[in-house]
Each structure stands twice: as structure tokens, then as C-alpha cells.
Design a protein around this motif. Structure first.
Motif, mmCIF file in Angstrom:
data_model
loop_
_atom_site.group_PDB
_atom_site.id
_atom_site.type_symbol
_atom_site.label_atom_id
_atom_site.label_comp_id
_atom_site.label_asym_id
_atom_site.label_seq_id
_atom_site.Cartn_x
_atom_site.Cartn_y
_atom_site.Cartn_z
ATOM 1 N N LEU A 134 0.757 -1.155 0.212
ATOM 2 C CA LEU A 134 -0.039 -0.399 -0.786
ATOM 3 C C LEU A 134 1.119 1.299 -0.258
ATOM 4 O O LEU A 134 0.337 2.092 -0.594
ATOM 5 N N SER A 135 1.977 1.130 0.474
ATOM 6 C CA SER A 135 2.929 2.658 0.835
ATOM 7 C C SER A 135 3.733 1.923 0.005
ATOM 8 O O SER A 135 5.689 1.927 0.591
ATOM 9 N N THR A 136 3.982 1.807 -0.869
ATOM 10 C CA THR A 136 5.572 1.469 -2.084
ATOM 11 C C THR A 136 5.687 2.850 -2.973
ATOM 12 O O THR A 136 5.318 3.080 -4.212
ATOM 13 N N LEU A 137 7.022 3.467 -2.352
ATOM 14 C CA LEU A 137 7.425 4.316 -3.368
ATOM 15 C C LEU A 137 8.658 3.961 -3.542
ATOM 16 O O LEU A 137 9.585 3.361 -3.256
ATOM 17 N N PRO A 138 8.720 3.087 -5.064
ATOM 18 C CA PRO A 138 10.142 1.891 -5.396
ATOM 19 C C PRO A 138 11.276 3.356 -5.596
ATOM 20 O O PRO A 138 11.477 4.846 -5.380
ATOM 21 N N ALA A 139 12.386 3.213 -5.353
ATOM 22 C CA ALA A 139 13.642 3.467 -5.043
ATOM 23 C C ALA A 139 14.058 4.235 -7.046
ATOM 24 O O ALA A 139 13.280 3.785 -7.393
ATOM 25 N N ALA A 140 14.766 5.316 -6.885
ATOM 26 C CA ALA A 140 14.850 6.560 -7.293
ATOM 27 C C ALA A 140 14.909 5.984 -9.029
ATOM 28 O O ALA A 140 14.282 6.109 -10.317
ATOM 29 N N ASP A 141 15.375 4.672 -9.102
ATOM 30 C CA ASP A 141 16.131 3.873 -10.723
ATOM 31 C C ASP A 141 15.136 3.237 -10.797
ATOM 32 O O ASP A 141 14.645 2.525 -12.354
ATOM 33 N N LEU A 142 13.613 2.454 -10.655
ATOM 34 C CA LEU A 142 13.026 2.345 -10.814
ATOM 35 C C LEU A 142 11.880 2.170 -11.209
ATOM 36 O O LEU A 142 11.382 3.650 -10.195
ATOM 37 N N ASP A 143 10.586 1.742 -11.361
ATOM 38 C CA ASP A 143 9.805 2.068 -11.465
ATOM 39 C C ASP A 143 8.587 1.344 -10.819
ATOM 40 O O ASP A 143 8.766 -0.426 -10.488
ATOM 41 N N VAL A 144 7.261 1.430 -10.365
ATOM 42 C CA VAL A 144 6.141 0.682 -10.134
ATOM 43 C C VAL A 144 5.571 -0.448 -10.897
ATOM 44 O O VAL A 144 5.785 -2.197 -9.544
ATOM 45 N N THR A 145 5.892 -0.622 -11.976
ATOM 46 C CA THR A 145 5.880 -2.023 -12.839
ATOM 47 C C THR A 145 6.978 -3.191 -12.693
ATOM 48 O O THR A 145 7.011 -4.420 -12.307
ATOM 49 N N ASP A 146 7.803 -2.593 -12.719
ATOM 50 C CA ASP A 146 8.883 -3.182 -11.919
ATOM 51 C C ASP A 146 8.553 -3.918 -10.937
ATOM 52 O O ASP A 146 9.458 -5.573 -11.066
ATOM 53 N N LEU A 147 8.308 -3.767 -9.578
ATOM 54 C CA LEU A 147 7.816 -3.736 -8.765
ATOM 55 C C LEU A 147 6.844 -4.743 -8.579
ATOM 56 O O LEU A 147 6.847 -5.765 -8.135
#
Length: 456
Positions: A149-162
Motif C-alpha cells: 500500500l505504501s510502495t515508493l520505488p527506489a529512484a531508478d525503478l518503476d512501480v511496474t518493475d516492483l
């Protein structure tokens, strides 16, 4: 009373015990058992301002209960700023008798896979943490489901990767402790990073546990506690479960660079950011099980066993529960209670969840007896897998009824397709959102006085 009538009573009683378990871990009860004024490093009145952030399936109810408490302890013109993030659809509901928080933004995110809404909510939470000054208090309300629910990807990643990475781990049956070792190193809230963002403000966190052992570094990925894992651990998890080459290339690159020391790791036990952080566990699976045991005894059952921390493949867990009930050869109405969070290794294309697979595994094991018995398995959050049911229950005639409805129990189990089978037999446990989450509760009941078969 006939055996069929006794069987009906057992089903009703099993559902009642499950409800008693869920009620015990509702936010108002939990806060009444733990004085929130003692959670922070200093009295609440000592802080210049108060900010509240919350994440997870219990966050809305926790915030509503906390809102009621703070209203009695701080001036009306000092209402806290903040936000809570809950699964989609939760914002429109709240437990009976409890108003939603009056001054906090209620946001929604994706679960069990993060969405863009999850990233917006996580960014808002970090903004509140970073805005807290040295004389302020950040109050954090944490419960299961908070990671996605509180996922902020690391700067070099996108939520689709996660999303892809999380989905691969979920379907492979990776235990939550290992899964969160990975997730903490792909995001910017878990693994103590929320506490680091709030420093030098004081932080008080209240936690409702949804993991076996109640490890607060695992619950919602431990946003306010030191992280005992490192990038190397995340890499090992993916290799151990043969997933390294199944996750997106940016994820592999990010973790590999971190393991080589090219990225700062999550804050560990010696990090100074935890000097003014107090994190308190207020709700557990054991509390829910104790409530169910009390309710069982009040209904005349001998409570033979109460076991927390159940893990393993869900269908095997269901069979094991029935074996325990059978081997005990009870002489009076008897209750067994188990709590935990089994896993499902998804190999089929069907619809269901771990609790429904526990029940279906139990249904096949119960098939050889006509003694009145029931095995109920339910998620205390009211959600089982990607379904709207909390779980299901099985009785000795479940498999026969399923076949009469055109469902082959063995085939449905092989296809991870328990939901339509239990829908056809009318044995789905439906509660709706419960606004709490302390893993699962499994209830086994036997009434030997009505036995037709001596196997139980």
C-alpha cells in the motif's frame, strides 16, 4: 439431536469463534488495552505539533480510534496533520460504531500488488515525515498490507518493475520474511527508512502484527525499526527461489549494485535515526486465538490445543489439522485452534486463496468420516487471496457435495481453484473488510456424541 443438526451447530459455532477472534483485535479494543499516551518518548503535550501517518488494512480503524483518543488529550485547534493508506474500497467503510479520522487524508493503494496510488500515498507519508521538526512527534500506525500500500520505488525503478517482482515472489510461495527482505531494498519507506526520513523528530509507532513471530522488522516491511537485512540478503532470496532471472532487469541491476556497495543500505541497528523512535506491538494473532478459545469454552467445548505460527503449504496444513483432530479421539465436544499464515505455491490457473486451500485440503481428509466435524480457515482481514471471501469451511460431506455440483475436489486443488468449489457448496466465509489483520485463524470442531463413524 440428529447428526445433521449437530453438524449445523458446529458450522455456526466455528463461524462464531472466528468472529470472536476478529473482534478481539479491532482497533478500539487494542487501544483500550494499551495507553497511547505512553507510546512516545515524551508526553504528548510536550510536542509542538503532531503528525499521523498510517498504512495497512487496520490503518483506517486505528486512525479513527486514535482520533477519538487525541481529541481528549490535545486542544481542538491542534488537530494533527497526516494521512493513512488502505486497500481500495476500504475508505468507504469503517467498523460499526467507529467514525473515520476527521483531520487525516484517507488514501487508497494497491494490494497485494502496488499501484500508482500506492506510490502517491507513500510519497505523501514521506512528505509528512520529512516535514516533522525536532520538537514534533510523528505517530505511525502500522498493520499488515502496508508494504504494497505504501510502495515508493527506489529512484531508478518503476512501480511496474516492483509489481512484476512481487507477483513472481507471491506465486512462488516465498515466505513473507524473505519477500520483505527484497521489497525493503527496492523501495523508500520500509526497512526503517520512514524513521530516517523523520529524524530528528520523535517517532511513536503502534504495530498490529500479521507475521509469525511478530517480528516488527517484517510487519509492513518495518518502516520504523532497524533493518537486519542487507542488499546481499535480497539477492540471495531471489537466487534461492530460482527467481533471479524472472524479475525485471532494472531490479537485478539495482540489487546487484547495492550488494556491491554502490548504494546506501537501509538503516541498521546502530543508525542514529532510531534514537528518538519508540515502536510498540499492540495486536497479535495470539490475542485473536485467545479470544476464540474463550468463546469456545463458553459454548461448552474442551479446547484441546491453541497453536500460533502455523506455516507450510496450505493444502498440507489442512490435511494435518484433520489428522490432529482424528488422532485425538475426543470423548466430548472438542475445539482446536491454529493461527498463522500458510503459503500457496501457485501452479494452476484457478481462483482461490491460502485459507480456501487449507479448507479444501481438509475437506479431502475429512471425506472418510461421517462424524460431525468442521474445519474453518479464515483471514482475519476478511480477504483471502484475490477473492472477496475471507476463507472457507469444510465438513465430512464437502467433497461429496462438490462432486454433486460438478466440481472435482482433487482437480480444483491441483488448479488452485478452491473458490468456485466452495461457492458451489455454499461454504465460503464472507465477512467483508474487517479493518484488522493478524494473519489467519483456523478452527477445528468435533462432536463425537453424534458419531456414526469411529474414525474421529
Amino acid at each position: 439431536m440428529s447428526a445433521s443438526a449437530v453438524q449445523s451447530v458446529l458450522v455456526d459455532d466455528a463461524q462464531a469463534l472466528f468472529r470472536a477472534a476478529v473482534e478481539r483485535v479491532q482497533a478500539p479494543h487494542l487501544l483500550s488495552q494499551s495507553d497511547p499516551s505512553t507510546w512516545a518518548p515524551a508526553p504528548l503535550s510536550a510536542y509542538a505539533s503532531l503528525r499521523v501517518v498510517g498504512m495497512g488494512k487496520a490503518a483506517l480503524a486505528m486512525a479513527g480510534a486514535m482520533d477519538r483518543f487525541l481529541g481528549a488529550h490535545r486542544p481542538a485547534d491542534e488537530a494533527p496533520e497526516g494521512c493513512v493508506v488502505v486497500p481500495e474500497g476500504y475508505a468507504e467503510t469503517c467498523p460499526e460504531g467507529l467514525a473515520p479520522p476527521s483531520a487525516l487524508d484517507v488514501m487508497e493503494g494497491g494490494h497485494p500488488l502496488p499501484t500508482r496510488k500506492s506510490t502517491r500515498a507513500a510519497r505523501r507519508m514521506l512528505d509528512h515525515a520529512e516535514a516533522a521538526g525536532p520538537d514534533d512527534l510523528l505517530l505511525v500506525l502500522i498493520s499488515g498490507g502496508g508494504t504494497a500500500l505504501s510502495t515508493l520505488p527506489a529512484a531508478d525503478l518503476d512501480v511496474t518493475d516492483l509489481r512484476t517482482t512481487y507477483h513472481r515472489m507471491l506465486t512462488a510461495g516465498v515466505p513473507v520474511q524473505s519477500m520483505n527482505a527484497v521489497r525493503k531494498h527496492l523501495t523508500r519507506v520500509g526497512g526503517g527508512q520512514l524513521a530516517r526520513a523523520a529524524a530528528p523528530a520523535s517517532v511513536a509507532a503502534a504495530v498490529v502484527s500479521d507475521v509469525a513471530g511478530d517480528d516488527m522488522s517484517v510487519i509492513a516491511s518495518g518502516p520504523t525499526v532497524p533493518d537486519p537485512t542487507a542488499y546481499e540478503d535480497a539477492v540471495r532470496v531471489l537466487y534461492r527461489h530460482n527467481l533471479w532471472h524472472d524479475v525485471p532487469r532494472p531490479v537485478r541491476t539495482h540489487l546487484a549494485e547495492g550488494a556491491r556497495g554502490k548504494r546506501p543500505d537501509t538503516p541498521g541497528p546502530d543508525d542514529a535515526c532510531f534514537e528518538r523512535v519508540h515502536t510498540r506491538l499492540i495486536g497479535t494473532n495470539r490475542m485473536a486465538l485467545d479470544a476464540a478459545a474463550e468463546a469456545a469454552e463458553a459454548r461448552g467445548y474442551e479446547v484441546r490445543r491453541v497453536t500460533a505460527g502455523v506455516e507450510g503449504e496450505a493444502r498440507a496444513v489442512g490435511r494435518d489439522h484433520v489428522d490432529t483432530m482424528r488422532d485425538a479421539e475426543p470423548s466430548m465436544p472438542t475445539c482446536w485452534l491454529w493461527g498463522g499464515e500458510p503459503t500457496v505455491t501457485v501452479t494452476g490457473e484457478g481462483t482461490g486463496g491460502r485459507n480456501q486451500e487449507v479448507a479444501l485440503g481438509g475437506a479431502l481428509a475429512l471425506e472418510e468420516t461421517s462424524t460431525p466435524a468442521v474445519l474453518l480457515s479464515g483471514g482475519t482481514d476478511g480477504i483471502d487471496g484475490p477473492t472477496e471471501a475471507a476463507g472457507a469451511w469444510a465438513t465430512p460431506d464437502t467433497a461429496e457435495r462438490a462432486r454433486a455440483a460438478g466440481c472435482d475436489p482433487e482437480a480444483h486443488l491441483d488448479d488452485n481453484n478452491a473458490y468456485p468449489l466452495f461457492d458451489a457448496t455454499g461454504q465460503l466465509l464472507r465477512t467483508g473488510p474487517t479493518h484488522t489483520n493478524v494473519m489467519d485463524v483456523h478452527v477445528g470442531l468435533v462432536h463425537p456424541d453424534a458419531a456414526v463413524d469411529d474414525n474421529l
